[in-house]
Design an enzyme around this catalytic site. Structure first.
Site, short mmCIF file in Angstrom:
data_model
loop_
_atom_site.label_atom_id
_atom_site.label_comp_id
_atom_site.label_asym_id
_atom_site.label_seq_id
_atom_site.Cartn_x
_atom_site.Cartn_y
_atom_site.Cartn_z
N GLU A 152 35.11 -6.29 24.73
CA GLU A 152 35.04 -5.87 25.79
C GLU A 152 34.12 -6.60 26.58
OE1 GLU A 152 36.97 -3.99 27.80
OE2 GLU A 152 35.75 -4.62 29.19
N PHE A 268 24.37 -15.88 36.33
CA PHE A 268 23.32 -15.82 35.61
C PHE A 268 22.64 -16.84 35.53
CE2 PHE A 268 26.77 -12.92 34.38
CZ PHE A 268 26.25 -11.80 33.70
N CYS A 279 23.21 -5.08 25.74
CA CYS A 279 24.30 -6.18 25.19
C CYS A 279 23.54 -7.49 24.87
CB CYS A 279 25.53 -6.34 25.80
SG CYS A 279 26.75 -5.16 26.24
N1 LIG Z 1 27.56 -1.18 27.49
C1 LIG Z 1 28.18 -2.23 27.75
O1 LIG Z 1 27.83 -2.80 28.93
C2 LIG Z 1 28.99 -2.74 26.72
C3 LIG Z 1 29.70 -3.92 27.14
C4 LIG Z 1 30.64 -4.51 26.30
C5 LIG Z 1 30.42 -4.24 24.86
N2 LIG Z 1 29.67 -3.46 24.41
C6 LIG Z 1 29.87 -2.83 23.00
O2 LIG Z 1 30.48 -1.68 22.91
C7 LIG Z 1 29.95 -0.74 21.92
C8 LIG Z 1 29.52 0.48 22.40
O3 LIG Z 1 28.64 0.58 23.55
P1 LIG Z 1 28.14 1.40 24.53
O4 LIG Z 1 27.40 0.94 25.52
O5 LIG Z 1 29.44 2.19 25.00
O6 LIG Z 1 27.27 2.52 23.52
P2 LIG Z 1 26.96 4.06 23.80
O7 LIG Z 1 25.95 4.39 22.94
O8 LIG Z 1 26.80 4.40 25.18
O9 LIG Z 1 28.21 4.91 23.17
C9 LIG Z 1 28.32 4.85 21.80
C10 LIG Z 1 29.05 6.41 21.71
O10 LIG Z 1 29.53 6.48 20.42
C11 LIG Z 1 29.27 7.84 19.78
N3 LIG Z 1 29.13 7.79 18.32
C12 LIG Z 1 28.39 7.11 17.50
N4 LIG Z 1 28.90 7.16 16.49
C13 LIG Z 1 29.95 7.89 16.43
C14 LIG Z 1 31.09 8.47 15.40
N5 LIG Z 1 30.38 8.19 14.22
N6 LIG Z 1 32.00 8.88 15.67
C15 LIG Z 1 32.43 9.28 16.97
N7 LIG Z 1 31.44 8.76 17.96
C16 LIG Z 1 30.26 8.09 17.81
C17 LIG Z 1 27.93 8.12 20.37
O11 LIG Z 1 27.74 9.60 20.49
C18 LIG Z 1 27.73 7.54 21.86
O12 LIG Z 1 28.61 8.41 22.85
C19 LIG Z 1 28.66 -1.69 21.43
O13 LIG Z 1 29.04 -2.30 20.20
C20 LIG Z 1 28.36 -2.47 22.52
O14 LIG Z 1 27.65 -3.64 22.13
C21 LIG Z 1 28.82 -2.67 25.35
#
Ligand SMILES: NC(=O)c1ccc[n+]([C@@H]2O[C@H](COP(=O)([O-])OP(=O)(O)OC[C@H]3O[C@@H](n4cnc5c(N)ncnc54)[C@H](O)[C@@H]3O)[C@@H](O)[C@H]2O)c1
Length: 450
Positions: A152, A268, A279
């Site tokens: 993503e 950037f 990230c």
């Molecule tokens: N935030 C960003 O801008 C972004 C952009 C691109 C990619 N990512 C990647 O996407 C992933 C998620 O990032 P995010 O910012 O959404 O994280 P986040 O912490 O906001 O969300 C993660 C969610 O997963 C849930 N979770 C954890 N363990 C679980 C399980 N075993 N079963 C079900 N749910 C579970 C948590 O309760 C939480 O709600 C990461 O790997 C991050 O690096 C993030």
């Protein structure tokens, strides 16, 4: 196609909300019971422009539901997006325990054929491990799994728009039918055949997104390589800013002209107090740790990280030079989130600066348009203010730490009058130096002549 999302954080909610908005039926699951109960009651736990309306509309049309039990998310799904967190371990590597736990849940609850899609950011070769875990833990059932990597690239603050209008959709597969299924999921976005909830039918013209099919390993690498490159660019601008401060020159003039070169580009390339968020800091670390384990010393990335960490020291040194002693000083802080238009404070430079100010005995009066609720639990000693004016009242210095556009529009003359000492340290080069000095501020920014 019936779609499930596992993990209702930033990425999961945006992915689920947007896929529902373009016409799919989506089940979103999270292991955090409180989060799920809130979502069931219509409460979106994060601030992200347009996400509330998007999810509310999809709920109204019965296209999105929230559950706390993985069985309910898996049993009827054709495609399952894994969107759980991959936070850093103490040694910098990515913690993949949530991914593994989800893999076990999917494996044991599945019947028939499932497309399992890694959307979380993961190190290269996670797909292999994921496939193995699905096979091993699903061996008692008739389930068959196709693993896909679909990193993503959304940016918090504009993620709904980014998801619906991507420049590219990358899918890593090891068999062509899996790529076709992914194309089917993204077809409304690829063909722009949906009612855009952001632009309400008036989307600005842009090129159609590229649909990039690669191997799973390449796809996983693309995500880490992209984030690390962007982080490098920021650190490059910041090191140039140091040079401007030492030798003369204005970083804004330098990067503006550099960015006009299409080979470089303006994005950037902004100097300031450095990158943060969930990230860049963790991904750059995970990427060089991964390289190290493969026998490649990716010094370039370590340097980018070092330069980034130094930003906070440099900024606080400037504050100390100006204030002489921090102990007992009242410091106004504008901006807590790691960037504007989000309430996300994970690895935010502002929080590290606040931690150090408090440790040195300063009292901090902070304001952020969205991120105060999330900061309150972490820093109860901070005075949280109703607006920027309250935070500036009686302050010996004001630190501007997040570039919220509304901060530009503040009545700075009024702020000047409210402060005990009109010392302004702009960590994001948001304001115009000449204008601030004209108003009587002692104004310092990053890489621009004082
Ligand atoms: N935030 C960003 O801008 C972004 C952009 C691109 C990619 N990512 C990647 O996407 C992933 C998620 O990032 P995010 O910012 O959404 O994280 P986040 O912490 O906001 O969300 C993660 C969610 O997963 C849930 N979770 C954890 N363990 C679980 C399980 N075993 N079963 C079900 N749910 C579970 C948590 O309760 C939480 O709600 C990461 O790997 C991050 O690096 C993030």
């Amino acid at each position: 196609m019936r779609i499930s999302i596992i993990g209702c954080g930033y990425v999961g909610l945006v992915t689920g909300g947007c896929l529902a908005a373009v016409g799919h039926r989506v089940t979103c699951m999270d292991s955090d019971g409180e989060r799920v109960r809130g979502l069931m009651g219509g409460h979106i736990p994060i601030y992200e422009p347009h996400l509330d309306e998007l999810v509310a509309a999809a709920r109204g049309e019965g296209r999105i539901e929230f559950v706390g039990d993985i069985r309910l998310a898996v049993e009827n799904a054709d495609a399952i997006f894994i969107c759980v967190g991959t936070p850093p371990l103490e040694n910098g590597e990515a913690d993949l325990s949530a991914i593994e736990m989800v893999a076990r849940g999917i494996a044991t609850q599945s019947r028939g054929s499932k497309l399992v899609i890694e959307k979380s950011t993961v190190p290269v070769r996670t797909g292999e491990q994921l496939r193995r875990a699905l096979q091993v833990y699903g061996r008692a059932s008739d389930a068959r799994f196709q693993v896909v990597s679909n990193p993503e690239f959304l940016r918090e603050g504009s993620s709904v728009c980014d998801f619906l209008h991507p420049d590219r959709i990358v899918v890593g597969v090891d068999e062509p039918p899996a790529a076709e299924k992914m194309r089917e999921i993204y077809r409304p976005i690829l063909e722009r055949n949906f009612n855009c909830p952001v632009h309400r039918g008036a989307c600005p013209p842009s090129d159609a997104p590229h649909f990039v099919v690669t191997s799973i390993n390449s796809s996983e690498l693309i995500k880490h390589a992209s984030n690390s490159f962007l982080a490098l660019k920021i650190s490059y601008a910041n090191q140039l800013a140091d040079l401007c401060e030492r030798l003369g020159g204005d970083i804004e003039e330098v990067t503006r002209a550099m960015g006009m070169d299409p080979r470089i580009g303006p994005q950037f390339l902004r100097a300031g107090i450095g990158f943060g968020g969930f990230c860049f800091p963790k991904d750059i670390q995970a990427f060089y740790r991964l390289a190290e384990r493969a026998g490649v010393d990716f010094m370039l990335l370590k340097e980018a990280e070092r330069i980034n960490k130094e930003r906070i020291d440099h900024f606080l040194e400037k504050a100390k030079r100006a204030l002489w002693v921090l102990k007992g000083k009242q410091v106004a802080v504008l901006g807590l989130a790691f960037k504007p238009h989000t309430d996300d404070t994970r690895f935010a430079p502002a929080l590290e600066i606040i931690r150090r100010l408090l440790a040195e005995g300063a009292s901090v009066h902070a304001y952020d348009p969205q991120a105060m609720r999330k900061t309150q639990a972490l820093y109860p000693a901070v005075h949280y203010c109703l607006d920027a004016y309250e935070s500036a009242t009686g302050a010996d210095a004001l630190l501007l730490l997040t570039e919220w556009p509304e901060f530009v529009e503040l009545d700075w003359k009024r702020i000047h009058g409210l402060m005990v000492r009109p010392l302004l340290l702009d960590g994001r080069n948001l304001l115009v130096p000449a204008k601030m000095r004209e108003l009587g501020f002692e104004y310092h920014s990053v890489g621009r002549p004082d």
